[in-house]
Design a protein around this motif. Structure first.
Motif, short mmCIF file in Angstrom:
data_model
loop_
_atom_site.label_atom_id
_atom_site.label_comp_id
_atom_site.label_asym_id
_atom_site.label_seq_id
_atom_site.Cartn_x
_atom_site.Cartn_y
_atom_site.Cartn_z
N ARG A 135 0.83 -1.19 0.00
CA ARG A 135 0.00 0.00 0.00
C ARG A 135 0.88 1.25 0.00
NH1 ARG A 135 -5.01 0.34 0.89
NH2 ARG A 135 -4.72 2.42 1.78
N GLU A 138 -0.84 6.56 3.24
CA GLU A 138 -2.27 6.87 3.37
C GLU A 138 -2.56 8.31 2.91
OE1 GLU A 138 -4.42 4.62 4.03
OE2 GLU A 138 -2.96 3.08 4.53
N ARG A 142 -11.21 8.41 0.49
CA ARG A 142 -12.02 7.20 0.51
C ARG A 142 -12.75 7.04 -0.81
NH1 ARG A 142 -16.18 7.80 3.85
NH2 ARG A 142 -16.36 5.60 4.42
N ALA A 160 -5.78 0.85 -3.62
CA ALA A 160 -5.09 0.53 -2.37
C ALA A 160 -3.59 0.73 -2.53
CB ALA A 160 -5.40 -0.90 -1.96
N ALA A 165 -8.21 4.56 0.83
CA ALA A 165 -9.05 3.58 1.52
C ALA A 165 -10.22 3.22 0.62
CB ALA A 165 -9.56 4.14 2.84
N ARG A 205 -6.55 -2.66 3.64
CA ARG A 205 -7.33 -1.42 3.57
C ARG A 205 -8.40 -1.44 2.48
NH1 ARG A 205 -6.01 3.30 6.00
NH2 ARG A 205 -8.15 3.82 5.39
N GLU A 207 -12.11 -2.66 2.45
CA GLU A 207 -13.22 -3.20 3.24
C GLU A 207 -14.26 -3.78 2.30
OE1 GLU A 207 -16.88 -1.75 6.16
OE2 GLU A 207 -15.44 -0.29 5.38
#
Length: 460
Positions: A135, A138, A142, A160, A165, A205, A207
């Motif tokens: 990854r 960050e 999103r 990712a 995210a 990361r 979901e």
């Protein structure tokens, strides 16, 4: 599908026959075989095979890496361009893409077996259980990805990698899309589709939420409000029907038949007719027909409205069907069904003229030139359709019943991208869907980075 009559039933074969019939269609190369095959590659400059690949895998490089006994490095080369290289090695029509473009194909009619070499490499890395990609830092952004088929999974993985995210949403109980539900069982044995999904998600990361559907559990407006970007990889949830198909039992959608077989832990529980007719000329038609034979059907016939050169199924797939005992009839359009006791007993067709390239001239709808094929089961593989209702009325521009996108896979709605079978002008191939997802992720990343730089500039 219920086992409701003697003519349509499961358990036609022994356990050993089912196991043999649904074993791997093409066994993997041994290490020695991979060395021998890789040595056949000329490692062309500006390689035509690479240009023919929708995801532009560096084919000469990964074959050279296999020749140097570096299968893991070869896999990383493949997966950096196509994260679903393992499945594509199994289901891609390589005979009309990279292998057709191979220099050896043009010179000798014996191309380098690129698909098998790709499988050799990707299988090697998946056996290690390692995720070769990390990854990125960050970003705090999103992204919602709707649809966990090839396009959605490829988009989610690349996002990712770029540090975003991702929330991956899918209506089915399992992720994977058509790779899980819609391809022939013998093409991806040992639960490979789910193992590849697990491999992709292992980057972290992402979901994943299964069993939630757009238009039922959430809508596009709420996604746009909650996330920085949205990608739609919705696939084709509808199927084309024929008049009269609901009036007789055992006239069913071929995609549903394949899905049932794919999800059956015991193949003997899947009912099949003794005489099966498949209407259509694409890969789904061939998959349904061949698997009907493998389930124990005695007579299986594919009927297509045009000639063999017009079939979407590749020549390899057509020959596979014929080698499996399937009869293919051309130049005949469906004209109805006969039934007995509420069950289909025959499929009726109108003969067409081979001299009409479009297959539009009907010679006879009934009478001497009509075609009647006795059947106790008819499988319809005449195309799937996009269901636009979950999008909301007038939300996105459509063309031909599918979503319009630009070269960056952006839709007409700001902040929303799309790819895969649901978009207009697509090729309806796994590899093309993967490329859509990858390119959309790169486009989303560019927009999010530009927005972040703009905010930073204003703050200064």
């Amino acid at each position: 599908m219920e086992q409701s009559s003697e003519m349509v039933t499961g358990g036609r074969l022994s356990a050993e026959q089912y196991a043999r019939n649904f074993a791997d269609l093409t066994p993997p190369l041994t290490r020695h075989e991979a060395f021998v095959e890789s040595d056949r590659c000329y490692f062309c400059y500006d390689a035509p095979c690479q240009n023919a690949c929708p995801t532009k895998i560096d084919i000469p490089l990964f074959i050279r890496q296999i020749a140097a006994d570096n299968a893991i490095g070869a896999a990383e080369t493949i997966l950096s361009a196509n994260i679903m290289g393992g499945m594509c090695a199994r289901v891609c029509p390589v005979e009309t893409l990279c292998e057709e473009a191979c220099v050896r194909e043009h010179a000798e009619h014996k191309p380098v077996h690129i698909g098998l070499l790709q499988r050799h490499a990707t299988d090697a890395i998946m056996k290690t259980g390692q995720q070769p990609f990390r990854r990125g830092p960050e970003t705090g952004r999103r992204v919602a990805v709707v649809g966990a088929g090839p396009a959605g999974l490829a988009c989610a993985h690349r996002l990712a990698q770029l540090g975003h995210a991702v929330t991956l949403l899918d209506a089915k109980p399992k992720l994977g899309g058509l790779n899980e539900y819609g391809i022939a069982t013998y093409k991806a044995v040992d639960d490979f589709a789910q193992r590849e999904v697990d491999f992709i998600l292992s980057i972290g990361r992402i979901e994943a939420r299964a069993g939630v559907a757009l238009g039922r559990d959430f809508d596009l407006a709420s996604l746009r409000a909650e996330y920085d970007a949205v990608f739609l990889g919705l696939g084709l949830a509808g199927f084309n029907a024929l008049e009269g198909m609901d009036e007789a039992a055992h006239v069913v959608d071929a995609v549903g038949f394949i899905e049932q077989l794919r999800q059956a832990s015991d193949k003997s529980t899947v009912a099949v007719g003794r005489r099966v007719v498949v209407i259509g000329g694409g890969m789904t038609a061939v998959d349904a027909a061949v698997q009907s034979k493998k389930l124990g059907a005695e007579e299986v016939t594919i009927v297509y409205r045009r000639g063999p050169e017009h079939m979407k199924a590749s020549l390899f797939e057509q020959e596979l069907a014929q080698r499996s005992g399937v009869t293919i009839r051309h130049w005949a359009s469906p004209a109805g069904f006969e039934q007995a006791g509420g069950r289909v007993s025959a499929a009726l067709f109108a003969q067409r003229s081979p001299s009409d390239a479009a297959g539009g001239t009907v010679l006879a709808a009934n009478g001497g030139s009509a075609l009647r094929i006795e059947a106790d089961m008819v499988l319809l593989a005449i195309g799937q359709s996009f269901i636009e209702a979950p999008l909301g009325q007038g939300t996105l521009a459509l063309s031909g019943g599918r979503i319009v996108i630009d070269d960056d896979r952006r839709t007409s709605l700001p902040g929303v991208w799309a790819g895969g079978d649901c978009v207009a002008g697509g090729q309806d191939l796994t590899v093309s869907a993967v490329e859509d997802g990858k390119q959309a992720a790169l486009s989303i990343d560019r927009l999010l980075q530009a927005a972040q730089q703009s905010v930073a500039g204003h703050e200064e």
